[in-house]
Design a protein around this motif. Sequence first.
Motif, PDB file in Angstrom:
ATOM      1  N   SER A   1      25.283  52.243  38.271  1.00  0.00           N
ATOM      2  CA  SER A   1      24.893  51.551  39.503  1.00  0.00           C
ATOM      3  C   SER A   1      23.375  51.410  39.641  1.00  0.00           C
ATOM      4  N   GLU A   2      22.602  52.288  39.013  1.00  0.00           N
ATOM      5  CA  GLU A   2      21.144  52.192  39.100  1.00  0.00           C
ATOM      6  C   GLU A   2      20.615  51.022  38.272  1.00  0.00           C
ATOM      7  N   ALA A   3      21.300  50.668  37.193  1.00  0.00           N
ATOM      8  CA  ALA A   3      20.808  49.643  36.281  1.00  0.00           C
ATOM      9  C   ALA A   3      21.512  48.301  36.434  1.00  0.00           C
ATOM     10  N   GLY A   4      22.722  48.295  37.016  1.00  0.00           N
ATOM     11  CA  GLY A   4      23.458  47.032  37.085  1.00  0.00           C
ATOM     12  C   GLY A   4      24.390  46.949  38.270  1.00  0.00           C
ATOM     13  N   THR A   5      24.880  45.729  38.504  1.00  0.00           N
ATOM     14  CA  THR A   5      25.837  45.477  39.578  1.00  0.00           C
ATOM     15  C   THR A   5      27.065  44.797  38.992  1.00  0.00           C
ATOM     16  N   VAL A   6      28.179  44.968  39.659  1.00  0.00           N
ATOM     17  CA  VAL A   6      29.442  44.397  39.178  1.00  0.00           C
ATOM     18  C   VAL A   6      29.499  42.916  39.545  1.00  0.00           C
ATOM     19  N   ASP A   7      29.669  42.056  38.524  1.00  0.00           N
ATOM     20  CA  ASP A   7      29.841  40.617  38.753  1.00  0.00           C
ATOM     21  C   ASP A   7      31.266  40.311  39.175  1.00  0.00           C
ATOM     22  N   LYS A   8      32.187  40.721  38.315  1.00  0.00           N
ATOM     23  CA  LYS A   8      33.607  40.510  38.577  1.00  0.00           C
ATOM     24  C   LYS A   8      34.282  41.869  38.612  1.00  0.00           C
ATOM     25  N   PRO A   9      35.025  42.168  39.676  1.00  0.00           N
ATOM     26  CA  PRO A   9      35.686  43.475  39.755  1.00  0.00           C
ATOM     27  C   PRO A   9      36.773  43.624  38.693  1.00  0.00           C
ATOM     28  N   ALA A  10      37.273  44.839  38.555  1.00  0.00           N
ATOM     29  CA  ALA A  10      38.271  45.149  37.535  1.00  0.00           C
ATOM     30  C   ALA A  10      39.540  44.334  37.754  1.00  0.00           C
ATOM     31  N   LYS A  11      40.051  43.777  36.655  1.00  0.00           N
ATOM     32  CA  LYS A  11      41.255  42.945  36.708  1.00  0.00           C
ATOM     33  C   LYS A  11      42.094  43.214  35.465  1.00  0.00           C
ATOM     34  N   MET A  12      43.390  43.311  35.658  1.00  0.00           N
ATOM     35  CA  MET A  12      44.308  43.575  34.551  1.00  0.00           C
ATOM     36  C   MET A  12      44.492  42.302  33.729  1.00  0.00           C
ATOM     37  N   GLU A  13      44.296  42.417  32.412  1.00  0.00           N
ATOM     38  CA  GLU A  13      44.500  41.292  31.493  1.00  0.00           C
ATOM     39  C   GLU A  13      45.283  41.803  30.290  1.00  0.00           C
ATOM     40  N   GLY A  14      46.576  41.598  30.290  1.00  0.00           N
ATOM     41  CA  GLY A  14      47.407  42.075  29.187  1.00  0.00           C
ATOM     42  C   GLY A  14      47.501  43.589  29.181  1.00  0.00           C
ATOM     43  N   ARG A  15      47.083  44.208  28.071  1.00  0.00           N
ATOM     44  CA  ARG A  15      47.120  45.671  27.945  1.00  0.00           C
ATOM     45  C   ARG A  15      45.769  46.307  28.243  1.00  0.00           C
ATOM     46  N   SER A  16      44.899  45.584  28.939  1.00  0.00           N
ATOM     47  CA  SER A  16      43.583  46.141  29.245  1.00  0.00           C
ATOM     48  C   SER A  16      43.140  45.726  30.647  1.00  0.00           C
ATOM     49  N   ILE A  17      42.187  46.479  31.173  1.00  0.00           N
ATOM     50  CA  ILE A  17      41.549  46.158  32.444  1.00  0.00           C
ATOM     51  C   ILE A  17      40.106  45.801  32.115  1.00  0.00           C
ATOM     52  N   VAL A  18      39.624  44.660  32.655  1.00  0.00           N
ATOM     53  CA  VAL A  18      38.308  44.158  32.309  1.00  0.00           C
ATOM     54  C   VAL A  18      37.436  44.063  33.557  1.00  0.00           C
ATOM     55  N   MET A  19      36.142  44.406  33.401  1.00  0.00           N
ATOM     56  CA  MET A  19      35.166  44.314  34.476  1.00  0.00           C
ATOM     57  C   MET A  19      33.850  43.804  33.869  1.00  0.00           C
ATOM     58  N   PHE A  20      33.135  42.947  34.592  1.00  0.00           N
ATOM     59  CA  PHE A  20      31.861  42.418  34.114  1.00  0.00           C
ATOM     60  C   PHE A  20      30.724  43.002  34.941  1.00  0.00           C
ATOM     61  N   VAL A  21      29.654  43.422  34.261  1.00  0.00           N
ATOM     62  CA  VAL A  21      28.492  44.026  34.911  1.00  0.00           C
ATOM     63  C   VAL A  21      27.251  43.262  34.462  1.00  0.00           C
ATOM     64  N   SER A  22      26.370  42.934  35.424  1.00  0.00           N
ATOM     65  CA  SER A  22      25.118  42.266  35.096  1.00  0.00           C
ATOM     66  C   SER A  22      23.951  43.150  35.497  1.00  0.00           C
ATOM     67  N   PRO A  23      22.789  42.964  34.868  1.00  0.00           N
ATOM     68  CA  PRO A  23      21.631  43.795  35.203  1.00  0.00           C
ATOM     69  C   PRO A  23      21.102  43.467  36.592  1.00  0.00           C
ATOM     70  N   LYS A  24      20.493  44.471  37.232  1.00  0.00           N
ATOM     71  CA  LYS A  24      19.866  44.244  38.526  1.00  0.00           C
ATOM     72  C   LYS A  24      18.593  43.447  38.311  1.00  0.00           C
ATOM     73  N   ALA A  25      18.242  42.606  39.290  1.00  0.00           N
ATOM     74  CA  ALA A  25      17.045  41.797  39.182  1.00  0.00           C
ATOM     75  C   ALA A  25      15.795  42.674  39.230  1.00  0.00           C
ATOM     76  N   ALA A  26      14.814  42.335  38.432  1.00  0.00           N
ATOM     77  CA  ALA A  26      13.557  43.100  38.423  1.00  0.00           C
ATOM     78  C   ALA A  26      12.808  42.848  39.721  1.00  0.00           C
ATOM     79  N   LYS A  27      12.252  43.917  40.282  1.00  0.00           N
ATOM     80  CA  LYS A  27      11.544  43.771  41.561  1.00  0.00           C
ATOM     81  C   LYS A  27      10.057  43.546  41.338  1.00  0.00           C
TER      82      LYS A  27
END
Length: 83
Positions: free
Chosen positions: A57-83
């Motif tokens: 959580s200190e380095a990134g934020t969740v773009d897309k929350p966890a979602k079941m896809e077949g036999r796996s759960i997928v989540m996308f994380v992007s970097p936090k914007a530089a201040k």
Amino acid sequence: RMFSTIDTHDFETKVNQAVKFLQGGDKLKVSVRFRKRAIAHPELGSELLDRFKEAVSEAGTVDKPAKMEGRSIVMFVSPKAAK
């Protein structure tokens, strides 16, 4: 990519690598794969992704929350914007 039965040290290694990628400006696709009968307990994968989300959580934020896809759960994380 992680499995639902990942060990503590392996999880910490994945988190450290993820933070390094996020600090470099890269996006992540985090997935939890289920082997054999582990698919009967998808809540274990969701809890694992929640722990992962808190750990990066200190380095990134969740773009897309966890979602079941077949036999796996997928989540996308992007970097936090530089201040």
